[in-house]
Design a protein around this motif. Structure first.
Motif, PDB file in Angstrom:
ATOM      1  N   ASP A 170       0.877  -1.168   0.000  1.00 58.65           N
ATOM      2  CA  ASP A 170       0.000   0.000   0.000  1.00 58.65           C
ATOM      3  C   ASP A 170       0.914   1.218   0.000  1.00 58.65           C
ATOM      4  O   ASP A 170       1.437   1.615   1.047  1.00 58.65           O
ATOM      5  N   MET A 171       1.116   1.807  -1.170  1.00 54.61           N
ATOM      6  CA  MET A 171       2.118   2.870  -1.306  1.00 54.61           C
ATOM      7  C   MET A 171       1.781   4.088  -0.447  1.00 54.61           C
ATOM      8  O   MET A 171       2.672   4.764   0.055  1.00 54.61           O
ATOM      9  N   ALA A 172       0.491   4.359  -0.270  1.00 50.63           N
ATOM     10  CA  ALA A 172       0.095   5.510   0.548  1.00 50.63           C
ATOM     11  C   ALA A 172       0.492   5.291   2.003  1.00 50.63           C
ATOM     12  O   ALA A 172       1.003   6.211   2.668  1.00 50.63           O
ATOM     13  N   ARG A 173       0.279   4.084   2.508  1.00 50.16           N
ATOM     14  CA  ARG A 173       0.660   3.789   3.897  1.00 50.16           C
ATOM     15  C   ARG A 173       2.179   3.816   4.063  1.00 50.16           C
ATOM     16  O   ARG A 173       2.691   4.311   5.064  1.00 50.16           O
ATOM     17  N   LEU A 174       2.894   3.269   3.106  1.00 51.38           N
ATOM     18  CA  LEU A 174       4.358   3.272   3.189  1.00 51.38           C
ATOM     19  C   LEU A 174       4.896   4.701   3.197  1.00 51.38           C
ATOM     20  O   LEU A 174       5.794   5.031   3.980  1.00 51.38           O
ATOM     21  N   GLU A 175       4.356   5.532   2.337  1.00 48.48           N
ATOM     22  CA  GLU A 175       4.822   6.919   2.271  1.00 48.48           C
ATOM     23  C   GLU A 175       4.468   7.677   3.554  1.00 48.48           C
ATOM     24  O   GLU A 175       5.258   8.498   4.037  1.00 48.48           O
ATOM     25  N   ALA A 176       3.305   7.379   4.124  1.00 49.99           N
ATOM     26  CA  ALA A 176       2.913   8.038   5.372  1.00 49.99           C
ATOM     27  C   ALA A 176       3.881   7.701   6.499  1.00 49.99           C
ATOM     28  O   ALA A 176       4.240   8.567   7.308  1.00 49.99           O
ATOM     29  N   VAL A 177       4.326   6.453   6.553  1.00 53.46           N
ATOM     30  CA  VAL A 177       5.295   6.057   7.582  1.00 53.46           C
ATOM     31  C   VAL A 177       6.600   6.816   7.393  1.00 53.46           C
ATOM     32  O   VAL A 177       7.197   7.317   8.353  1.00 53.46           O
ATOM     33  N   ARG A 178       7.066   6.928   6.156  1.00 46.57           N
ATOM     34  CA  ARG A 178       8.326   7.620   5.888  1.00 46.57           C
ATOM     35  C   ARG A 178       8.229   9.101   6.222  1.00 46.57           C
ATOM     36  O   ARG A 178       9.195   9.717   6.684  1.00 46.57           O
ATOM     37  N   VAL A 179       7.064   9.695   5.991  1.00 44.08           N
ATOM     38  CA  VAL A 179       6.886  11.129   6.247  1.00 44.08           C
ATOM     39  C   VAL A 179       6.712  11.413   7.731  1.00 44.08           C
ATOM     40  O   VAL A 179       7.358  12.309   8.290  1.00 44.08           O
ATOM     41  N   VAL A 180       5.857  10.648   8.386  1.00 39.81           N
ATOM     42  CA  VAL A 180       5.520  10.912   9.788  1.00 39.81           C
ATOM     43  C   VAL A 180       6.604  10.403  10.730  1.00 39.81           C
ATOM     44  O   VAL A 180       6.914  11.018  11.748  1.00 39.81           O
ATOM     45  N   GLY A 181       7.217   9.276  10.397  1.00 36.60           N
ATOM     46  CA  GLY A 181       8.268   8.717  11.250  1.00 36.60           C
ATOM     47  C   GLY A 181       7.701   7.879  12.386  1.00 36.60           C
ATOM     48  O   GLY A 181       6.522   7.499  12.399  1.00 36.60           O
ATOM     49  N   ILE A 182       8.561   7.615  13.360  1.00 30.40           N
ATOM     50  CA  ILE A 182       8.164   6.806  14.512  1.00 30.40           C
ATOM     51  C   ILE A 182       7.204   7.603  15.387  1.00 30.40           C
ATOM     52  O   ILE A 182       7.467   8.769  15.721  1.00 30.40           O
ATOM     53  N   LEU A 183       6.109   6.981  15.777  1.00 31.93           N
ATOM     54  CA  LEU A 183       5.108   7.643  16.612  1.00 31.93           C
ATOM     55  C   LEU A 183       5.457   7.515  18.088  1.00 31.93           C
ATOM     56  O   LEU A 183       6.492   6.952  18.450  1.00 31.93           O
ATOM     57  N   THR A 184       4.599   8.006  18.939  1.00 32.18           N
ATOM     58  CA  THR A 184       4.787   7.865  20.385  1.00 32.18           C
ATOM     59  C   THR A 184       4.270   6.510  20.841  1.00 32.18           C
ATOM     60  O   THR A 184       3.469   5.864  20.152  1.00 32.18           O
ATOM     61  N   ALA A 185       4.697   6.082  22.017  1.00 36.88           N
ATOM     62  CA  ALA A 185       4.201   4.820  22.578  1.00 36.88           C
ATOM     63  C   ALA A 185       2.692   4.872  22.738  1.00 36.88           C
ATOM     64  O   ALA A 185       1.985   3.886  22.469  1.00 36.88           O
TER      65      ALA A 185
END
Length: 269
Positions: free
Chosen positions: A241-256
């Motif tokens: 899912d390219m949209a989800r992959l790109e969102a992870v790269r843009v937003v980065g690691i979230l909080t616990a």
């Protein structure tokens, strides 16, 4: 990474398998694999990977050995009860194969440490059986461009998938997030756990990892499910899912908190 004379003698039988040989064994010696979770699934996988000659094994687990879990963790012994799994796993595995380096990490994998933890490993194997940890590792591996595997065992059922694995065209396969809704249909936390289903899954997955290192992997971008009660297997193609992959790269690691992860106190060992 060249083998010593003692290693050549030790691994002569696996090197004798057609298609394996000394080059494959040297590839295993060069491999660096992080295993998150050294319990019912992680501990037998660690045993097979260590015995096979994987050069470096990281072992991340903050839990302790409990007597009621020994039926599915043959790596440990009675005298290990209430001792840290990661530390005892490293000790037991050295006794199994002193040619492999075993590094224990007595910690909970969380957003604050996951990036540094996976940095120096070639492959991350998540045996935590915890959805929040799956997502943390997924996101860190996407950002760091690390291949990873997630595996779980529930009652008679088990599953594992190969995520973010390189393809021949230099692209990467789907992530856990890309197919989370599909995969989570196989998560079942009814009471009970069998040692045999954990051990059987560990052998199957360890074999796939050896094949991946040898360059003949069949599990990239696939979800393998096993029903050990009815002796059935499914192999499901996973779609990126390219949209989800790109969102992870843009937003980065979230909080616990965003992952729904409850942090445990750090271990003072």
């Amino acid at each position: 990474m060249a083998l010593t004379e003692k290693e050549i003698l030790r691994y002569k039988h696996p090197m004798g398998v057609p298609g394996m040989g000394i080059d494959m064994q040297e590839g295993l010696k060069a491999a660096r694999i992080l295993v998150v979770g050294a319990g019912g699934l992680g501990s037998p996988i660690l045993q097979y990977l260590s015995a096979s000659g994987v050069g470096v094994l990281g072992i991340a687990d903050f839990g302790v050995v409990m007597e009621e879990d020994l039926h599915r963790m043959p790596l440990y012994q009675m005298q290990d009860i209430r001792k840290h799994k990661a530390k005892m796993a490293a000790s037991r595995l050295w006794g199994l194969n002193p040619f492999t380096k075993h590094y224990p990490f007595l910690l909970q994998v969380h957003p604050g440490n996951v990036g540094d933890l996976i940095e120096n490993f070639d492959l991350v194997l998540d045996c935590s059986q915890d959805a929040a940890t799956h997502l943390v590792i997924n996101d860190a591996c996407i950002i760091k461009d690390k291949p990873f595997i997630i595996a779980e065992v529930h009652n008679w059922m088990s599953w594992f998938g190969g995520f973010n694995l390189p393809l021949k065209d230099n692209e990467r396969t789907a992530s856990y997030r890309c197919n989370q809704e599909l995969i989570d249909e196989y998560r079942n936390f009814d009471a009970g756990a069998l040692g045999t289903t954990h051990g059987a899954t560990a052998i199957l997955l360890a074999n796939e990892i050896l094949k991946w290192i040898a360059g003949v992997s069949t599990f990239a971008g696939k979800l393998f499910t096993y029903d050990f009660l009815h002796n059935t297997q499914q192999i499901i193609e996973l779609s990126p899912d390219m949209a989800r992959l790109e969102a992870v790269r843009v937003v980065g690691i979230l909080t616990a908190e965003a992952y729904g992860m409850e942090l445990v106190p750090e271990i003072d060992d």
